[in-house]
Design a protein around this motif. Structure first.
Motif, short mmCIF file in Angstrom:
data_model
loop_
_atom_site.label_atom_id
_atom_site.label_comp_id
_atom_site.label_asym_id
_atom_site.label_seq_id
_atom_site.Cartn_x
_atom_site.Cartn_y
_atom_site.Cartn_z
N ARG A 181 0.61 -1.24 0.01
CA ARG A 181 0.06 0.21 -0.50
C ARG A 181 1.21 1.22 -0.21
O ARG A 181 2.04 1.09 0.43
N ALA A 182 0.90 2.41 -0.10
CA ALA A 182 1.17 3.13 -0.32
C ALA A 182 1.66 3.88 1.23
O ALA A 182 3.33 4.60 1.51
N GLU A 183 0.91 3.73 2.15
CA GLU A 183 1.92 4.26 3.66
C GLU A 183 2.42 2.91 3.61
O GLU A 183 3.39 3.18 4.22
N ASP A 184 3.07 1.52 3.49
CA ASP A 184 4.34 0.95 3.25
C ASP A 184 5.28 1.45 2.46
O ASP A 184 6.51 1.25 3.08
N LEU A 185 5.18 1.95 1.42
CA LEU A 185 6.03 2.54 0.39
C LEU A 185 6.84 4.28 1.32
O LEU A 185 7.54 4.78 1.12
N VAL A 186 6.03 4.99 1.32
CA VAL A 186 5.51 6.18 1.88
C VAL A 186 7.19 6.65 2.47
O VAL A 186 8.14 7.56 2.48
N GLN A 187 8.09 5.79 3.61
CA GLN A 187 9.15 5.95 4.11
C GLN A 187 10.55 5.69 3.80
O GLN A 187 12.16 5.99 4.18
#
Length: 312
Positions: A182-188
């Protein structure tokens, strides 16, 4: 059929350079210079201002360019019309294509078309999808193969196929073991993105925005115009990228990269576009129909090969 001097002048005016015009026309620069000199002598006036590495049109040059575009366009129509009477497609077709399509889809598409119509001369210009769309809308190109859905009123589009977009990273990357991301998994994690105007960059940005994550919060570590460079940096562990499945099958098979589906799934469209109100020769129609057919067949083949490799 058109006067060669007009063809050369048109190329110099469009490219803004004798050198680039020579490359485009497969001529030497002195030959290009000679043709321009001949045309200026014919009209007994200067058509181009030269200085400091820049070329601009004189008022007379502006008039000649306007008529040259009309004359060259009519010449192409004449060639197409006459060839249609012989039941054999022939002539030049100017094709614009995105970099990914040029590298992974176009070779087979052109090879199959040339087998059917050996007298057709494809002239291909490669750029990002936005640039290609703009050039088709401006009628600089007969047809475009792009990875964005065009909404320009000057363009008629045909949806040929679509291809999955996957996160790509090194097998040792922290994301490599995920089943989906998901986007949240990638953002950092460091994101290796594409250059402005690239279709996959736009789709990736839409993916983050849809998850409520503006790009200002995404850890972009590089913006690159070359997919090959994105893949290389990702394989070296510098970060993750996003690429179409067709472009990475070999890398996945060789173990250089890992491909992980996005959640929700994200696809890149494969679109065929033509100017809406441009003269429509049988050659342009035939190539558009051929491109839609072959892209659909190739996309199906990519999906089957990916399934055999165990890629979702």
């Amino acid at each position: 059929m058109a006067d060669r001097r007009l063809q050369v002048f048109h190329a110099v005016a469009k490219h803004g350079s004798f050198t680039r015009a020579a490359e485009h026309l497969f001529m030497t620069q002195p030959a290009v210079t000679f043709q321009i000199k001949q045309l200026e002598e014919h009209f007994n006036t200067r058509l181009l201002e030269r200085g400091h590495g820049h070329i601009s049109l004189t008022p007379a040059g502006e008039v000649v360019l306007a008529y040259a575009e009309r004359i060259l366009g009519l010449s192409d129509e004449l060639e197409s019309r006459v060839s249609e009477l012989t039941d054999e497609l022939a002539g030049v077709i100017n094709i614009g294509t995105s970099t990914t399509i040029a590298a992974y889809w176009l070779p087979q598409l052109l090879e199959r078309f040339k087998r059917l119509y050996p007298r057709v001369l494809p002239r291909v210009v490669v750029g990002n999808s936005q640039l290609t769309e703009d050039r088709v809308a401006a009628r600089d190109l007969d047809i475009g193969l792009i990875e964005i859905v065009s909404d320009q009123p000057a363009i008629e589009r045909f949806s040929a196929a679509k291809d999955d977009l996957l996160v790509i990273c090194a097998p040792t990357h922290p994301l490599a073991k995920a089943q989906s991301l998901r986007a949240e998994d990638l953002v950092q994690h460091p994101f290796i993105t594409r250059d402005a105007g690239n279709a996959i960059r736009e789709l990736a940005e839409e993916f983050f925005n849809a998850a409520g994550l503006p790009m200002s919060e995404v850890n972009v570590c590089a913006e690159l115009g070359s997919l090959a460079t994105v893949k290389h940096l990702a394989a070296e562990g510098m970060g993750y990228g996003v690429a179409s499945r067709a472009a990475i099958l070999r890398d996945l098979r060789e173990g250089k990269l890992v491909g992980i589906p996005l959640e929700p799934r994200l696809y890149t469209p494969l679109e065929v576009i033509i100017p809406r109100d441009k003269f429509r020769s049988r050659l342009i129609t035939a190539f558009a129909e051929h491109a839609c057919k072959v892209l659909a067949e190739m996309a199906e083949d990519v999906a089957l090969r990916a399934k055999k490799q165990g890629i979702a």
